[in-house]
Design an enzyme around this catalytic site. Structure first.
Site, PDB file in Angstrom:
ATOM      1  N   ASN A  47       0.581  -1.398  -0.216  1.00  0.00           N
ATOM      2  CA  ASN A  47       0.230   0.080   0.022  1.00  0.00           C
ATOM      3  C   ASN A  47       1.063   1.377   0.281  1.00  0.00           C
ATOM      4  O   ASN A  47       0.121   2.429  -0.039  1.00  0.00           O
ATOM      5  CB  ASN A  47      -1.281  -0.153   0.791  1.00  0.00           C
ATOM      6  CG  ASN A  47      -1.765  -1.095   1.447  1.00  0.00           C
ATOM      7  OD1 ASN A  47      -2.475  -0.921   0.334  1.00  0.00           O
ATOM      8  ND2 ASN A  47      -1.911  -1.806   2.277  1.00  0.00           N
ATOM      9  N   HIS A 133     -14.010  -1.330   6.636  1.00  0.00           N
ATOM     10  CA  HIS A 133     -12.768  -1.617   6.989  1.00  0.00           C
ATOM     11  C   HIS A 133     -13.482  -2.347   8.896  1.00  0.00           C
ATOM     12  O   HIS A 133     -14.349  -1.987   9.236  1.00  0.00           O
ATOM     13  CB  HIS A 133     -12.062  -0.335   7.743  1.00  0.00           C
ATOM     14  CG  HIS A 133     -10.623  -1.450   7.874  1.00  0.00           C
ATOM     15  ND1 HIS A 133     -10.418  -1.911   8.759  1.00  0.00           N
ATOM     16  CD2 HIS A 133      -9.891  -2.037   6.959  1.00  0.00           C
ATOM     17  CE1 HIS A 133      -8.722  -1.771   8.705  1.00  0.00           C
ATOM     18  NE2 HIS A 133      -8.778  -2.591   7.348  1.00  0.00           N
ATOM     19  N   GLU A 175     -15.830   4.374   4.087  1.00  0.00           N
ATOM     20  CA  GLU A 175     -14.367   4.639   3.314  1.00  0.00           C
ATOM     21  C   GLU A 175     -14.293   5.332   2.295  1.00  0.00           C
ATOM     22  O   GLU A 175     -15.469   5.751   0.973  1.00  0.00           O
ATOM     23  CB  GLU A 175     -13.827   3.107   3.097  1.00  0.00           C
ATOM     24  CG  GLU A 175     -13.850   2.362   4.469  1.00  0.00           C
ATOM     25  CD  GLU A 175     -12.972   1.404   3.962  1.00  0.00           C
ATOM     26  OE1 GLU A 175     -12.131   1.493   3.670  1.00  0.00           O
ATOM     27  OE2 GLU A 175     -13.374   0.606   4.630  1.00  0.00           O
ATOM     28  N   SER A 179     -10.774  -0.074   0.111  1.00  0.00           N
ATOM     29  CA  SER A 179      -9.401  -1.097   0.453  1.00  0.00           C
ATOM     30  C   SER A 179      -9.618  -2.411  -0.187  1.00  0.00           C
ATOM     31  O   SER A 179      -8.216  -3.261  -0.643  1.00  0.00           O
ATOM     32  CB  SER A 179      -8.802  -1.382   2.246  1.00  0.00           C
ATOM     33  OG  SER A 179      -9.997  -2.246   2.874  1.00  0.00           O
ATOM     34  N   ASP A 204     -13.271   7.030   6.308  1.00  0.00           N
ATOM     35  CA  ASP A 204     -11.737   6.577   6.093  1.00  0.00           C
ATOM     36  C   ASP A 204     -11.410   7.210   5.711  1.00  0.00           C
ATOM     37  O   ASP A 204     -11.728   5.846   4.469  1.00  0.00           O
ATOM     38  CB  ASP A 204     -11.649   5.456   7.312  1.00  0.00           C
ATOM     39  CG  ASP A 204     -10.613   4.554   7.393  1.00  0.00           C
ATOM     40  OD1 ASP A 204      -9.972   4.933   7.210  1.00  0.00           O
ATOM     41  OD2 ASP A 204     -10.403   3.550   8.329  1.00  0.00           O
ATOM     42  N   HIS A 207      -6.701   4.941   2.115  1.00  0.00           N
ATOM     43  CA  HIS A 207      -6.774   4.295   0.574  1.00  0.00           C
ATOM     44  C   HIS A 207      -6.417   6.274  -0.288  1.00  0.00           C
ATOM     45  O   HIS A 207      -6.507   5.989  -1.271  1.00  0.00           O
ATOM     46  CB  HIS A 207      -7.040   3.122   0.177  1.00  0.00           C
ATOM     47  CG  HIS A 207      -6.886   2.142   0.957  1.00  0.00           C
ATOM     48  ND1 HIS A 207      -5.515   1.156   0.921  1.00  0.00           N
ATOM     49  CD2 HIS A 207      -7.228   1.516   2.834  1.00  0.00           C
ATOM     50  CE1 HIS A 207      -6.017   0.899   1.575  1.00  0.00           C
ATOM     51  NE2 HIS A 207      -6.786   0.297   2.312  1.00  0.00           N
ATOM     52  N   LYS A 236      -0.324   3.654   4.168  1.00  0.00           N
ATOM     53  CA  LYS A 236      -0.245   3.968   2.684  1.00  0.00           C
ATOM     54  C   LYS A 236       0.298   5.283   2.510  1.00  0.00           C
ATOM     55  O   LYS A 236       1.667   4.951   2.393  1.00  0.00           O
ATOM     56  CB  LYS A 236      -1.170   3.934   2.539  1.00  0.00           C
ATOM     57  CG  LYS A 236      -2.384   2.523   2.685  1.00  0.00           C
ATOM     58  CD  LYS A 236      -2.393   2.701   4.532  1.00  0.00           C
ATOM     59  CE  LYS A 236      -3.788   0.583   4.515  1.00  0.00           C
ATOM     60  NZ  LYS A 236      -3.582   1.235   5.699  1.00  0.00           N
TER      61      LYS A 236
END
Length: 384
Positions: A47, A133, A175, A179, A204, A207, A236
């Site tokens: 990541n 997540h 998110e 992910s 969140d 990424h 990440k």
């Protein structure tokens, strides 16, 4: 059934389902190449999207920070562990992302757990995207609030959940970039519906931060949304580890007073905060790396269109190649490993049953010939 029998049964079930997890010992990893047991592989499973874990400026900053402040914080931030390096980083993050405050946590998992455990009480409800997540869903399942999940990335499904009356407060959880699927949440629509229902939105953006948006400010900035709670993680695109919660002044004070994950954990090493300040500076001026990464993503997607497996619709650095069966996903990963590529088969319970996949991740450290070599290896595996 005693604990030993329970453990044995669970392990046998996991092995029989081709869902056994292993932790390989990595001997060397520069973001592009990875070495295991003396063998080198092109690395497509990490990541470290901008390759900053190997950046000389971060390494220098960590070394200088350690020389000035030691190897560790030595205590919780509430005792003696909150250094000027931590305070500087929090202020820099808040200014960068347009919030009153930022609070550092030892991990993204801890940050998400802290927020949900502190805020969601009896009579409240949590409405979470179905593919949120594990740190979010795990916390939501262990608090007195009611947990309801809405269909992945479907604002209409959230609207239907919000239409049901709730006596307490409502926390909507999602998110920025997911992910395992690599797709982006429709944050503007989710935020509009949440605020219309007097709820709070928690995003969140593990990424997305560093990779998209102006100066790498992430998914919310790109979609012009300012959630009440924004979690950004540093494992990440930042190339280090840890996390921060962005929020308003009073919410930050509330967390400082009552968040057990913050109060009762040793603070991250001050040297790590120094390295993260260096990472933030690099991210802010990494337009060339972000542009290169987008070009590599497009090159991979164009080439993968001819493969027999389904490539999920992702514009991010996460490119999930859907295989379906656990055993077949493992076999494909092993076939590629034999050809010199490090890829991981992602299987249930991390992803839903029947959706085992190769989670292919691209970084700015890769070159065009790396993408072409991977596509050729995937084509060879398909023909076999």
């Amino acid at each position: 059934m005693g604990w030993q029998q329970q453990i044995q049964a669970a392990l046998q079930t996991r092995r029989a389902a081709d869902a056994w997890r292993q932790r390989p010992v990595i001997e060397q990893n520069d973001g592009r190449w990875l070495q295991v047991a003396g063998e080198r592989y092109l690395h497509f499973s990490g990541n470290d999207y901008l390759g900053l874990s190997q950046h000389p400026a971060l390494i220098r900053a960590w070394q200088q920070g350690a020389a000035q402040s030691g190897a560790g914080a030595g205590a919780s931030g509430h005792v003696s562990g909150h250094s000027r390096y931590h305070a500087e980083l929090e202020q820099q993050l808040a200014d960068w992302l347009g919030y009153s405050r930022a609070l550092l946590f030892i991990s993204g998992f801890a940050a998400n757990q802290a927020l949900i455990h502190l805020l969601a009480g009896k009579g409240d409800r949590i409405l979470a995207d179905k593919l949120s997540h594990a740190s979010l869903l795990d916390a939501a399942s262990h608090v007195p609030a009611t947990l309801r999940r809405f269909t992945h990335n479907q604002p209409a499904s959230l609207a239907a959940r919000l239409a049901t009356p709730c006596a307490g407060n409502t926390l909507v959880v999602t998110e920025g970039i997911f992910s395992m699927d690599g797709d982006s949440a429709p944050l503007a629509a989710l935020a509009q519906q949440t605020r219309a229902a007097d709820g709070w939105l928690l995003v969140d953006d593990a990424h997305g931060i560093g990779v998209i948006g102006e100066q790498g400010r992430g998914s919310c900035w790109q979609q012009q949304v300012k959630p009440e709670l924004l979690v950004v993680t540093f494992g990440k695109a930042f190339g280090v580890s840890g996390a921060a919660v962005l929020c308003d002044e009073e919410t930050a004070d509330y967390l400082v007073q009552f968040a057990r994950h913050l109060i009762y954990s040793t603070a991250m090493p001050p040297a790590q905060a120094c390295a993260l300040q260096a990472a933030l500076r690099e991210i802010q001026q990494a337009d060339a790396q972000r542009q290169k990464l987008q070009q590599l993503i497009q090159r991979f997607r164009q080439g993968a269109a001819a493969l027999p497996w389904s490539l999920l619709p992702s514009a991010s650095a996460i490119q999930p190649l859907l295989v379906g069966d656990n055993g077949r996903a493992l076999a494909l990963a092993q076939r590629l490993r034999t050809a010199g590529f490090w890829l991981t088969a992602i299987r249930p319970p991390t992803v839903p049953p029947g959706t085992a996949r190769l989670r292919i991740t691209l970084t700015a450290r890769h070159e065009e010939q790396d993408i072409d070599r991977l596509l050729e290896a995937l084509s060879d595996a398909a023909s076999e």
